[in-house]
Design a protein around this motif. Sequence first.
Motif, short mmCIF file in Angstrom:
data_model
loop_
_atom_site.label_atom_id
_atom_site.label_comp_id
_atom_site.label_asym_id
_atom_site.label_seq_id
_atom_site.Cartn_x
_atom_site.Cartn_y
_atom_site.Cartn_z
N ALA A 1 0.14 39.30 37.51
CA ALA A 1 0.66 38.85 36.21
C ALA A 1 -0.48 38.49 35.26
N LYS A 2 -0.20 38.56 33.98
CA LYS A 2 -1.12 38.07 32.96
C LYS A 2 -0.86 36.58 32.78
N VAL A 3 -1.89 35.84 32.43
CA VAL A 3 -1.76 34.40 32.24
C VAL A 3 -2.27 34.00 30.86
N VAL A 4 -1.43 33.25 30.15
CA VAL A 4 -1.81 32.67 28.85
C VAL A 4 -1.62 31.17 28.95
N TRP A 5 -2.65 30.44 28.55
CA TRP A 5 -2.61 28.97 28.57
C TRP A 5 -2.85 28.45 27.16
N PHE A 6 -1.87 27.75 26.60
CA PHE A 6 -2.02 27.18 25.27
C PHE A 6 -2.75 25.84 25.37
N GLY A 7 -3.75 25.66 24.51
CA GLY A 7 -4.46 24.40 24.46
C GLY A 7 -3.62 23.33 23.77
N LEU A 8 -4.02 22.09 23.96
CA LEU A 8 -3.30 20.98 23.35
C LEU A 8 -3.55 20.94 21.84
N ARG B 1 5.85 28.77 15.41
CA ARG B 1 4.59 29.02 14.70
C ARG B 1 3.41 28.98 15.66
N ILE B 2 3.42 28.03 16.59
CA ILE B 2 2.34 27.97 17.58
C ILE B 2 2.41 29.15 18.54
N ALA B 3 3.62 29.51 18.97
CA ALA B 3 3.76 30.66 19.87
C ALA B 3 3.24 31.94 19.23
N ALA B 4 3.37 32.02 17.89
CA ALA B 4 2.91 33.21 17.18
C ALA B 4 1.40 33.40 17.29
N LEU B 5 0.66 32.34 17.61
CA LEU B 5 -0.78 32.49 17.79
C LEU B 5 -1.09 33.50 18.89
N PHE B 6 -0.18 33.61 19.85
CA PHE B 6 -0.32 34.62 20.89
C PHE B 6 0.52 35.86 20.60
N PHE B 7 1.81 35.67 20.34
CA PHE B 7 2.71 36.81 20.20
C PHE B 7 2.33 37.72 19.04
N VAL C 1 -0.71 39.78 20.27
CA VAL C 1 -0.64 40.22 21.67
C VAL C 1 -1.35 41.55 21.88
N ASP C 2 -1.38 42.40 20.84
CA ASP C 2 -2.05 43.68 21.00
C ASP C 2 -3.56 43.52 21.21
N HIS C 3 -4.09 42.39 20.82
CA HIS C 3 -5.50 42.09 21.06
C HIS C 3 -5.72 41.67 22.51
N TYR C 4 -4.81 40.89 23.05
CA TYR C 4 -4.96 40.38 24.41
C TYR C 4 -4.44 41.36 25.46
N PHE C 5 -3.19 41.80 25.29
CA PHE C 5 -2.55 42.68 26.27
C PHE C 5 -1.85 43.81 25.52
N PRO C 6 -2.58 44.82 25.07
CA PRO C 6 -1.96 45.89 24.27
C PRO C 6 -0.82 46.59 24.97
N GLU C 7 -0.85 46.62 26.31
CA GLU C 7 0.22 47.30 27.03
C GLU C 7 1.55 46.56 26.93
N MET C 8 1.52 45.29 26.50
CA MET C 8 2.74 44.50 26.35
C MET C 8 3.18 44.37 24.89
N ALA C 9 2.38 44.87 23.98
CA ALA C 9 2.63 44.64 22.56
C ALA C 9 3.99 45.17 22.12
N GLN C 10 4.39 46.36 22.58
CA GLN C 10 5.66 46.92 22.15
C GLN C 10 6.84 46.11 22.67
N SER C 11 6.72 45.59 23.87
CA SER C 11 7.82 44.82 24.46
C SER C 11 7.94 43.43 23.86
N LEU C 12 6.80 42.76 23.69
CA LEU C 12 6.83 41.39 23.21
C LEU C 12 7.08 41.30 21.72
N GLY C 13 6.36 42.11 20.93
CA GLY C 13 6.57 42.12 19.50
C GLY C 13 6.06 40.86 18.81
N ARG C 14 6.06 40.92 17.50
CA ARG C 14 5.60 39.80 16.69
C ARG C 14 6.75 38.82 16.43
N LEU C 15 6.39 37.55 16.25
CA LEU C 15 7.37 36.54 15.89
C LEU C 15 7.46 36.35 14.40
#
Length: 251
Positions: free
Chosen positions: A146-153, A225-231, A234-248
């Motif tokens: 699995a891919k792992v994303v950890w949001f900072g405080l 808004r915070i989740a959008a920092l990743f979503f 996402v094409d920068h971090y995990f391009p293979e998931m970009a189509q599935s996850l999409g932008r917020l």
Amino acid sequence: MIRRRLVLSAMTLGSLALLPPAGVARAQPAPPGPVKILFCGDSLAQGMFLSLNGVLRRRAGLRAVNGTLHATGVTRSDEHDWPTAARDLVARNHPDLVIFWIGANDFRPLVVREQRIRFAFGTQGFAEGYARRVTEMVTPALASGAKVVWFGLPNMRGAQIAEAARQLNEIQQNAVVSAGGVFIPTWDATSDAEGRFLPSVPLDRGARVFRAEDGVHFTDWGYRRIAALFFDDVDHYFPEMAQSLGRLGDG
């Protein structure tokens, strides 16, 4: 010359044989498979899951799983053992992506139940023990593929708690990145130009509140808004998931 024409004709026929018959569309790349997202963490992760669940449920081939538990933290394994819980959640759900957000309750001493000792916040023992637990939380997910994303405080209203959050961010980021996960900082997105706590975001149509009254959590829109920092990246971090996850987006 005749032999050359024959060779060229054979090559041309071979090329034509590779083309689809007239009126038949070329095969398109297979769409990405279903993606399962597991959310883990305290009330911060819980708020993010709840704010995104409606959006994510409407997307085909995407499933979000709530593995969060409010009023928990990394420091008190005697109350909730997050390394063990994260390992079990991954084994049970087989996620493709695990999102962690935790630490709002981690300003207390770090308890080592097996040795019956505790380390005060800010000590070397605390930093080492905390980093070890963060590593133990992300490693099973990474080992499973699995891919792992950890949001900072985020920045927080109280000066003391904000400084403590800064310290935890440094420990979390070093541990997550060293293990092979992705760390998403949220500090700048929750601070003004002078680095102070930002309760609302200035927009063209006027400021919009995105932090909760307690100065720690977020409004529903704030979590998105915070989740959008990743979503949204996402094409920068995990391009293979970009189509599935999409932008917020900014909704």
